[in-house]
Each structure stands twice: as structure tokens, then as C-alpha cells.
Design an enzyme around this catalytic site. Sequence first.
Site, PDB file in Angstrom:
ATOM      1  N   ASP A 324       0.853  -1.184   0.000  1.00  0.00           N
ATOM      2  CA  ASP A 324       0.000   0.000   0.000  1.00  0.00           C
ATOM      3  C   ASP A 324       0.897   1.245   0.000  1.00  0.00           C
ATOM      4  O   ASP A 324       2.122   1.174   0.046  1.00  0.00           O
ATOM      5  CB  ASP A 324      -0.937  -0.024   1.208  1.00  0.00           C
ATOM      6  CG  ASP A 324      -2.232   0.736   0.966  1.00  0.00           C
ATOM      7  OD1 ASP A 324      -2.264   1.615   0.082  1.00  0.00           O
ATOM      8  OD2 ASP A 324      -3.224   0.465   1.669  1.00  0.00           O
ATOM      9  N   GLU A 525     -10.199   6.897   4.870  1.00  0.00           N
ATOM     10  CA  GLU A 525      -9.084   6.340   5.640  1.00  0.00           C
ATOM     11  C   GLU A 525      -9.055   6.904   7.063  1.00  0.00           C
ATOM     12  O   GLU A 525     -10.092   7.038   7.702  1.00  0.00           O
ATOM     13  CB  GLU A 525      -7.774   6.549   4.887  1.00  0.00           C
ATOM     14  CG  GLU A 525      -7.782   5.840   3.521  1.00  0.00           C
ATOM     15  CD  GLU A 525      -6.421   5.727   2.895  1.00  0.00           C
ATOM     16  OE1 GLU A 525      -5.470   5.325   3.572  1.00  0.00           O
ATOM     17  OE2 GLU A 525      -6.310   6.051   1.697  1.00  0.00           O
TER      18      GLU A 525
END
Length: 834
Positions: A324, A525
Site C-alpha cells: 500500500d 481512511e
Amino acid sequence: MIVRHPPLPRTLLAALLALAPIGIALGDGAATVHPALWPKAHWPLPPDAALEQRVHALMAKMSVRDKVGQLIQADIASITPEQMREYHLGSILAGGNSKPGGGRFATVAQWKALADAFYRAAMDTAGGHAAIPPLFGIDAVHGNNGTLGATLFPQNSALGNARDPGLIREIGAATAAEVRATGFNWSFAPTLAVPQDLRWGRAYEGYSQDPRVVASYAGAIVEGLQGTPGTRDFLDDAHTIASAKHFLADGGTKDGKDQGDAEIDEHTLIAVHAAGYPPAIDAGVQTVMASFSSWNGVKMLGNKGLLTDVLKRRMDFQGFVVGDWNAHGQVPGCSNEDCPAAFNNGADMLMAPDSWLGLYKHTLAEVESGAIPMARVDDAVARILRVKFRMGLFTAGAPSTQPLARDSDRIVGNAAHRALARRAVRESLVLLKNDGNLLPLNPHQRILVAGEGADSISQQSGGWTLTWQGTGLSNADFPGAQSIGTGIAEQVKAASGEAEIAPDGRYTHKPDVAVVVFGESPYAEFQGDIANLLFHPGDDHDLELIRHLRAQGIPVVAVYLGGRPLWLNREINAANAFVAAWLPGSEGGGVADVLLRKRDGQVDFDFRGKLAFAWPGSAAPGRGKPQFPLGYGLTYADRVVLPKLPEQSGISGDTVRVDDYLEKGKAVGGYTLSLVGADHKAVVVTATPTATADGGLRVTALDYKAQEDARQLEWIDGPASLALASVKPLDLSRQANGDMMLIVTLRMDAQGTQPVWIGMGCGHDCRGRVKLDAVLAQGRWQRIGVPLKCLRAAGANMRHVTEPFVLEAGKGERLSITSAALGTNADRALDCAR
């Protein structure tokens, strides 16, 4: 032919879920993996000698530099086609805020032009490079959500309520078509998280807290995105590469902290959090994205047992593993620009958005020195090349010349895709309350649509919508889309009724019934991480609107927009009917389809949704029984009178927010505002006016949009500063790793004799500050953005921030300020590279 993975044993799941309700982990355990305990998956693609020959032949022509390039992915905001021509990276991505030319939004044409530019660069063989087409990835998590005019499907936490794998397969195929028509070939989806704590800011990216639901969707969404193995449509021109993410237990971290630590035993890791991966592998998923998070203290990119022994060996995953966004930098001993351990543990490609050049150079040196064995490099490169060959990229030509891209005007946001999204909205709605059978509404009535979400496509779509956070948008940014209010008004007017949209509830004619649309503001997020399950703590304006309308004798249907269930007992009590609409996306008319009956009194669409997440009965996570259990959901045939719900939240005292510091000129809970004079003595601001002990800095109240909702700072002498201190140190390292900025809304009223500095403090003799003068404009309110990366580079320790906002200036300076918070939208952003 796909070998279907058998469902997890119901007895095991029942036992685990009974012991581990949302917000509670089962217990601690060492991060030791026992591969034999894990379920096997079955890679559906048979051995292909011709493919292996092509991979072998190409690798024989590649230099070590070419091979290292394939292992690295850069963000389009930090790499140019000219650099791609020199370094020949394996992949590029478009992060949530990264658009062609540095713009805020992007059209289909702009994406295709950019994709072509990088393709041509990668295929340039000058200098002896091998011609290898790049993978171009994007977070297409609820449709092709980074493109103007694309279809926006409901977010995953909505889709889980539908319990319809066939629908999910169709959504995957439609998303793939729109992504491919735009020039991309890689979708960073699906998210196979099984969120166990609703405080997590990414909970809405998961389909359900129930691993059975996630497992039932995993293969379907992968087949939708990629096509079905063994058929002609597999990875053809109408499909993309999928990425199952985030491996593993991103939805099981302690306290729901994004990028945190899953403190759970291996059995829970297997039975709950790994549930979606065997079905995804059975469906031939080509990539798996490793999580930022940890399992019992070990970062995923630092866990060879999980990445190699379990995923690649036990589960037979034969695609490639990608990291990521700079997640490798969180592995102990690593940095964003240097992490041999991640490759050695099983990562095949690292996402290094803005650190790619340093990572390339360090990785090249480590391969040449043997720190990363050549056998590991060759395995990783071969895995990546196999995916590119399977995709047909070597013969497909430039992205804009491919079939769907040539026909993009008829693909992106087309009527069929929008109809599918509207169906998905209808299937995902959950009816929690319908006292007096208020619903379905008679369209012949006079209907008011009120609330902040009444006419807001942005709010009904949530994060990952056009931008990373999905904030700062207007309906004009969504061509072809429809708000919930507009959808209701359209159908009511077609039935000769009357409809009025008034977000503030101030109607022209008294309505027969009101639909109040309200909910969470968009986030993505870690920006969505919350301390408890309170809805908008300290702000009751939505509740007050519902009560105000009820007090006038107007029945109210409350429609909640949000990525997750929150404690809303008061709002549910206040309304006659309550509908959870989640984040439905661009097709708001789907809500109207279910709320309204037909003109002849018949019902076309009933409620079908059943809760994919248990609805909390307390704002304190894990406390008490759910208010509405997993699987709950009424239909029009149900005659249920809901008793009054308890209105004690279970929360007392202030909580410290890590992203919001100053509101309406005042410090928010958990922070203290002080003035510090040239003598270094601090005076706490408890009222206005206040001045430093030496008289060098004075603060007074000022009107901005309301009475005394701002503060004016006047430097009579200097230097002096305003400082906002937290009751406990903040860890802003995750925020600094992303594109977050310190956003300050201020106005320069007079320029002083010394520079204006903005910064953060991090303890004794620790600070980071940058000059602000270049972006200040006298006499005009503006939102100034200071990238946290700038403050980190200037010396701030982002893991130990004690003062998240410090403003310094000298004699003659006058500044007015109303707010300070973390965010991504600014009128002017400081460029610290200058």
C-alpha cells in the site's frame, strides 16, 4: 472451471462472532503463523507452457535495472513520462488527489491522454530497455470514482445489506468497463476487510462485519472485475486486473485505528479476517495488496509467514503482492525509500508514490549486493510479467486505442450502468422503523425534503469520490447524477403531487410529510477514525430539525447517510420512520423508488436490505447489546411499533480529536490555546480580550460568519506566538504519510516587520515550522494549507506532536483566524519545495 472454496464452518463462525462482537478482540497471541491451520485455495489457471516461455524469453533480455523497475509503482503526481522512459517502472497509479496536470478533477479524455503518454514512454526501447507496458492503477472502489461523469455505485457497507452476489458481479463488470474505457487497466478493489470496530475510518469499505457475507461476495466481485477464468472474457479488453485488499486483518485493529495493530489470535485471523481471500484466489484474482496494519505487533510487509508461507504457498496465490501507499516505510528498519525486507518477505511490487526514485536506487544497490537475492527478484518480476501477458497488454496497443477507450462516450456513466447503480441503491436500503406505517409515501401529497443531505450528491457518495476525501464538491461536479431530493421531487411531480427541497427545513407551504436527509460528512481512511460512536458530538442541528418539524405536526421520515451505523437513538425516537440509506452514490432516485408508492397506490419496490453491521445500542464501543442485530430489516408487510429507545449515549467527558483543533476561534475539547510572549511566558486564553504578560501579543473576539466566531491577533511587539497544545501527544505519522495538510482559515489584516511562521511543536526543543508569507493575501479570508510533509521535513516529529498548531509573527502583524484542522481542501497550499 473455478473450484469453489467451501464456506467456513458455521459452528466455528458462530462461536467466534459470539465471542468477538464489534469492537472486542478475542485476545493476544504471538505473530507466529501455522500454515497447516489455514484453508487451502485453488488457483484456477492451469499451467501454461507458452506463457512461461514468453516470460522466460523476455526476462532473458532484461537488465537488472529493468527488473528492479518492474518492482516499483509511482504516483502520477511524482513521476513524469520522461522519467518513466528513463527508469521503466512496472506500474503507475493515480492516488485519490492525483489528477493529470495537477488538476483537481479529471475527464475521460485527460486520463486517456496521460495513460498514452506513460505507455509510450514505457515502450521506448532507446538505451537498450525492454519494452514492457505499464500497469496503471486507481482506487475504483465504488465505480470509476476518480472520473467526472462516471457512475458511482453505493459504497461497500451499503452493498453488504443487499446479500446479492449476482448484483456484486454485475457492479464489478460495469466498474471494469468504465475503468478500462478511461485508460486504466488495474482496479485497486475489492476490499475484503471484515470490520469489527465501527470507529475505523475505512469501515464503509468493508461489505460486512460477518465473514460469511464477505466470503460470498469475494469471488463474485473479482469475476465481475476480471471476467471468469476459463472463458473468453477473462482479462479481456472489457475487464481490469483486480486487487484483493488489504491482506490481512485491516478491519480487526485495536480500537479501530487505521493502520493499527490487530491484537487477535490466529484462529480469529483465519476464521474472520481471511474469509474473503480463498474465494478471491479461486476466482483468479491477479493481485493482492498487503495492508498497512500489523498482526500482534508485526507489520504485514514484515510478515513472511503470512505473505509467503500462507498466501503464496498454502493458498496457492500465483499472482503478485503489492504494498500500500508507502506502507513499506513502516516496517522496522525500513524507510519509504529503502526496504529490502518487504521484498524478501514476499512483496513483489512496492507502492512508492513519492519515494519511488530513492526506492529504485536503494533496491538496485541491494539487488547488486545480494541483500535481495536475485532468485527473489526473478520470482517477483515473473509474477508481474505473467499478469501483464495474461492481460494481453503486450499486444493491446496504447490505452486510448483499445476498444472500450475508443467508445468511452458510450461506456462511462451510461444509462445501463446508472440503472444498475439505482437497483443497487434500492436493494441496500434498510428500514429500521415505520411507526404508523407512514411509509410508503403517497406521491400525491405535499412533500418537503429537508436536511443537509437533501440535495447533496457529495454527501450521499462519501469519501473516495472525485477526490481522496470526497469533500469540497458541489452538485455541478457530478454530471448525470441525481440527488435524493431531486429524485423524490421528480417522482412526486410526475404523480401531480408537490415537492419542495429546503435543506434548512424552511418551507414555502406547510407539507403533509417531511423527508429529512442527514448524516456523516465525507471522509476517507484515517480521517474517518473516531473515538466513539457518537454522531456529530456536540452538534444536534439534525436532531433539532426533526424535532422542529414534528412539533408542527408534520410526520418525518429520517433518511440516514453514513458509511457505518452510529448511535442515533435520539434521531430514531424523534422520527416516525427511519431509513438507513448508507452512501448510495450518484443515483439518488433509487431512494425515491422505495420511499414512494406508485400513483395507483401499488408498491413497485419494497425494502430488501438486512443489516450487514449490527446497529449499536450505545456510543461506547462493545458495550451492551446491539440496538438492531445483524440481519435486521423491516419490509412494508411488517407491522412493528418500535418502543422508545434509551437516550443515554454511554459516553461522558471530552474526547481528543486528532484532526480538529480550533473551531469558531476557540480551542476544541482536549486542547488549550495560549499566547506566548518574547519572554517565553505563556498565558492561557480562557476569554477575550487576553494579552501576553509582556503585552507583545493581544487577542480579541471578531465576527466572521456569526457573532464572535473568530479571533484577531495583534502583534504590538515581537516576536510572539499563538500555540495550541494537546492534553496528550498526537501521532500524526499516518497523516503525514498521506496528502494531509494543516488547514487554517485566516485573514491578514496588516503586515508586520517580521515573517509569519506556522508550525507544530513536538516537545522540548522540537518543532517544525515554515514561512507563511508567500500565500497570505491582505484583507481576504482564505483557507491556507500547509502539507504535513513540509512540517515533518522542517523538523517536526510527527509521532509525538504536542502542539499541532503554532502561529508566530512580529511587530505590526495583524491576523484574524477562525479555524485550524487537518484536511485536504485549501484555497492556497504552501509549496515547501520552493
